[in-house]
Write an enzyme that holds these catalytic residues in place. Structure first.
Site, PDB file in Angstrom:
ATOM      1  N   GLN A 114     -20.497 -48.653  -6.270  1.00 34.73           N
ATOM      2  CA  GLN A 114     -19.438 -49.638  -6.376  1.00 34.73           C
ATOM      3  C   GLN A 114     -19.656 -51.033  -6.991  1.00 34.73           C
ATOM      4  O   GLN A 114     -19.020 -51.670  -7.282  1.00 34.73           O
ATOM      5  CB  GLN A 114     -18.917 -49.830  -4.797  1.00 34.73           C
ATOM      6  CG  GLN A 114     -17.614 -50.447  -4.531  1.00 34.73           C
ATOM      7  CD  GLN A 114     -16.319 -49.420  -4.810  1.00 34.73           C
ATOM      8  OE1 GLN A 114     -16.551 -48.274  -4.230  1.00 34.73           O
ATOM      9  NE2 GLN A 114     -15.412 -49.655  -5.556  1.00 34.73           N
ATOM     10  N   LYS A 117     -19.312 -50.595 -10.627  1.00 31.73           N
ATOM     11  CA  LYS A 117     -17.713 -50.340 -10.803  1.00 31.73           C
ATOM     12  C   LYS A 117     -17.106 -51.731 -10.857  1.00 31.73           C
ATOM     13  O   LYS A 117     -16.290 -52.096 -11.660  1.00 31.73           O
ATOM     14  CB  LYS A 117     -17.513 -49.463  -9.844  1.00 31.73           C
ATOM     15  CG  LYS A 117     -15.869 -48.922 -10.159  1.00 31.73           C
ATOM     16  CD  LYS A 117     -15.351 -48.241  -8.845  1.00 31.73           C
ATOM     17  CE  LYS A 117     -16.321 -47.061  -8.467  1.00 31.73           C
ATOM     18  NZ  LYS A 117     -15.451 -46.153  -7.391  1.00 31.73           N
ATOM     19  N   LYS A 129     -19.193 -50.300   0.878  1.00 31.43           N
ATOM     20  CA  LYS A 129     -18.538 -49.184   1.283  1.00 31.43           C
ATOM     21  C   LYS A 129     -18.758 -48.797   2.709  1.00 31.43           C
ATOM     22  O   LYS A 129     -19.703 -49.204   3.174  1.00 31.43           O
ATOM     23  CB  LYS A 129     -19.106 -47.836   0.469  1.00 31.43           C
ATOM     24  CG  LYS A 129     -18.030 -46.736   0.286  1.00 31.43           C
ATOM     25  CD  LYS A 129     -17.248 -46.965  -1.038  1.00 31.43           C
ATOM     26  CE  LYS A 129     -16.245 -45.755  -1.038  1.00 31.43           C
ATOM     27  NZ  LYS A 129     -15.720 -46.044  -2.393  1.00 31.43           N
ATOM     28  N   ASP A 169     -10.515 -44.434   0.878  1.00 31.39           N
ATOM     29  CA  ASP A 169     -11.300 -43.382   0.055  1.00 31.39           C
ATOM     30  C   ASP A 169     -10.876 -42.090   0.629  1.00 31.39           C
ATOM     31  O   ASP A 169      -9.735 -42.046   1.309  1.00 31.39           O
ATOM     32  CB  ASP A 169     -12.841 -43.847   0.283  1.00 31.39           C
ATOM     33  CG  ASP A 169     -13.608 -43.202  -0.898  1.00 31.39           C
ATOM     34  OD1 ASP A 169     -13.681 -43.382  -1.875  1.00 31.39           O
ATOM     35  OD2 ASP A 169     -14.195 -41.941  -0.638  1.00 31.39           O
ATOM     36  N   ASN A 244      -4.675 -38.159  -3.499  1.00 29.89           N
ATOM     37  CA  ASN A 244      -4.056 -39.260  -4.356  1.00 29.89           C
ATOM     38  C   ASN A 244      -4.566 -39.233  -5.579  1.00 29.89           C
ATOM     39  O   ASN A 244      -3.665 -39.650  -6.236  1.00 29.89           O
ATOM     40  CB  ASN A 244      -4.216 -40.567  -3.250  1.00 29.89           C
ATOM     41  CG  ASN A 244      -4.212 -41.784  -4.132  1.00 29.89           C
ATOM     42  OD1 ASN A 244      -5.430 -42.413  -4.525  1.00 29.89           O
ATOM     43  ND2 ASN A 244      -3.031 -42.225  -4.109  1.00 29.89           N
TER      44      ASN A 244
HETATM   45  N1  GLU Z   1     -12.409 -45.871  -2.806  1.00 35.02           N
HETATM   46  C1  GLU Z   1     -12.158 -46.683  -3.911  1.00 35.02           C
HETATM   47  C2  GLU Z   1     -13.239 -46.356  -5.045  1.00 35.02           C
HETATM   48  O1  GLU Z   1     -14.187 -45.480  -5.104  1.00 35.02           O
HETATM   49  C3  GLU Z   1     -11.427 -47.826  -3.933  1.00 35.02           C
HETATM   50  C4  GLU Z   1     -12.006 -48.815  -3.316  1.00 35.02           C
HETATM   51  C5  GLU Z   1     -11.166 -50.116  -3.031  1.00 35.02           C
HETATM   52  O2  GLU Z   1      -9.835 -50.148  -3.769  1.00 35.02           O
HETATM   53  O3  GLU Z   1     -11.822 -51.325  -2.618  1.00 35.02           O
HETATM   54  O4  GLU Z   1     -13.361 -47.156  -5.825  1.00 35.02           O
END
Ligand code: GLU
Length: 448
Positions: A114, A117, A129, A169, A244
């Site tokens: 994350q 990303k 997370k 998630d 989703n």
């Molecule tokens: N769980 C999603 C991801 O893997 C979204 C996380 C979010 O929107 O904060 O990026």
């Protein structure tokens, strides 16, 4: 992929030693570290300041007990996690996963990915997370509510729009976010929409957030195809999963002229040669929370393959949108052999290292999750922007912003791969591009 130099190899060995048994975390770290050799050569100050070692150690890890009462009046106990990995670029941001497989190693791999990303989105969000080993499958609505309330009763003290902003998630969608938001509001006596994203549209949510991960991944693949003077038009596609991410990947593929013939759940695969009937899938999964096996009850021409492997179905574009390590080396080889030219990861780390190696060697267009599925969290950041401005944007405006963000991520990864002598390697492009921005911020903030 580039050979890890000795210094980085040493850092990786240390990560293994400090985090025993966390195999998914090791895998996620290795993939990033393998790309960083040339970055350290170009930026010696990153090595001096031990940026790589620091980035591999979460800023804070919270593990807590989540007791709740089931419908039979029996006490149940689960374990809750929130790993606040990096706040170099903004408040910790990342989803919550409720799944029986959850343990610290999974939350850490997700939190680590994350960071990069979120950096790639270009928006001011750090990486984190969380989640629980709670299994929502088969639980009543009231049980899910009681669990969410108990989970938030501990987690709330760590959250805040400027501190840490969770979202959904696997196993966490609009219903769970609603229960957690309600409990946060009750405990704090504050109506603070900016503390969670993925909210309902009438209480601070953003249009397009539900669709964002799937739409974004499809936009990313569309850009990879464009870079090869190709498009989705007429392409046969397969999308694993039926949650989703999968649903809105299928929707966007169809809008862009592709034909999606298969999707799956943990029990089996649906194959519909005519192209999947998405309205039916939405009704089964979003409204009735049923298994996709029921697709063939009304669509007799389609096939249900119990315990089937979706990657054996020939396709030109594959979009893994279920979970980690769902494509192994053998699956990757099958896909390439059957004529697959593009893979876009809607899920996080769905391809094993052997699979990634094969895709890169075959020189197909391979978009790794941390770049391809960044549209979800990017739209969460757009939700935060709307909350901060007490505003709500139209669907068209928000979707255009998402598309622009995905085009940008694609171009940045593409150009970075070129710059570092690995044209077309989006893994290298994403890891280096995501890392450098975080590393520069860490240097600027001093030793913290
Ligand atoms: N769980 C999603 C991801 O893997 C979204 C996380 C979010 O929107 O904060 O990026």
């Amino acid at each position: 992929m580039i050979q890890m130099d000795e210094k980085i190899q040493g850092i990786y060995q240390e990560v293994l030693k400090r985090n025993p048994g966390e195999t998914e975390f090791h895998q996620a770290v290795l993939e990033v570290l393998e790309c960083l050799g040339p970055v350290i050569v170009k930026h010696p100050n990153f090595a001096d300041r031990k940026i790589i070692q620091r980035i591999c150690e979460p800023e804070r890890q919270i593990i807590f007990r989540v007791p709740w009462m089931d419908d039979n009046g029996e006490v149940q106990i689960n374990r809750g996690f929130r790993v606040e990995f990096s706040s170099a670029l903004g408040p910790y941001k990342g989803g919550l996963r409720f799944h029986p497989s959850v343990y610290l190693g999974i939350i850490k791999f997700l939190g680590f990915e994350q960071i990069f990303k979120n950096s790639l989105t270009g928006l001011p969000i750090g990486g984190g997370k969380g989640g629980s080993d709670f299994d929502p499958k088969g639980k009543s609505d009231d049980e899910v509510m009681r669990f969410c309330q108990s989970f938030m009763t501990e987690l709330y003290r760590h959250l805040g729009e400027h501190t840490d902003v969770p979202a959904g998630d696997i196993g966490v969608g609009g219903r769970e976010i609603g229960y957690m938001f309600g409990q946060y509001k009750r405990i704090t006596n504050r109506y603070e929409p900016g503390v969670l994203t993925g909210k309902g549209l009438t209480w601070g949510g953003s249009l397009v957030r539900t669709e964002a991960t799937g739409y974004g991944a499809t936009f990313f693949v569309n850009e990879m195809l464009k870079a090869r003077k190709d498009s989705f038009e007429g392409k046969i596609c397969t999308v694993s999963g039926s949650g989703n991410v999968a649903i809105y990947t299928i929707e966007k593929i169809h809008q862009l002229g592709g034909k999606c013939v298969a999707c799956s759940d943990s029990n089996g695969v649906i194959y519909d040669e005519k192209g999947l009937d998405l309205d039916l899938i939405k009704q089964l999964k979003e409204v009735e929370r049923r298994r996709i096996e029921d697709y063939i009850k009304t669509h007799k021409h389609a096939k249900y393959i119990a315990k089937g492997n979706i990657w054996e179905i020939p396709c030109q574009v594959a979009m893994p949108s279920a979970t980690q390590n769902e494509i192994n080396g053998k699956d990757a080889a099958t896909l390439v052999k059957n004529g697959c030219i593009a893979v876009g990861e809607g899920a996080n780390m769905p391809t094993t290292p052997e699979g990634v190696k094969l895709f890169l060697e075959a020189k197909i267009a391979y978009g790794p999750g941390k770049a391809a599925n960044a549209g979800g969290v990017a739209t969460s950041a757009l939700e935060m922007q709307q909350n901060a401005g007490r505003d709500s944007w139209t669907f068209e405006y928000t979707e255009k912003k998402l598309e622009d963000i995905m085009i940008n991520i694609h171009n940045n990864c593409f150009e970075t791969a070129d710059e570092y002598g690995a044209p077309g390697n989006y893994v290298l492009g994403a890891n280096i591009c995501g890392f450098i921005k975080v590393a520069n911020a860490m240097v600027a903030h001093g030793l913290i």
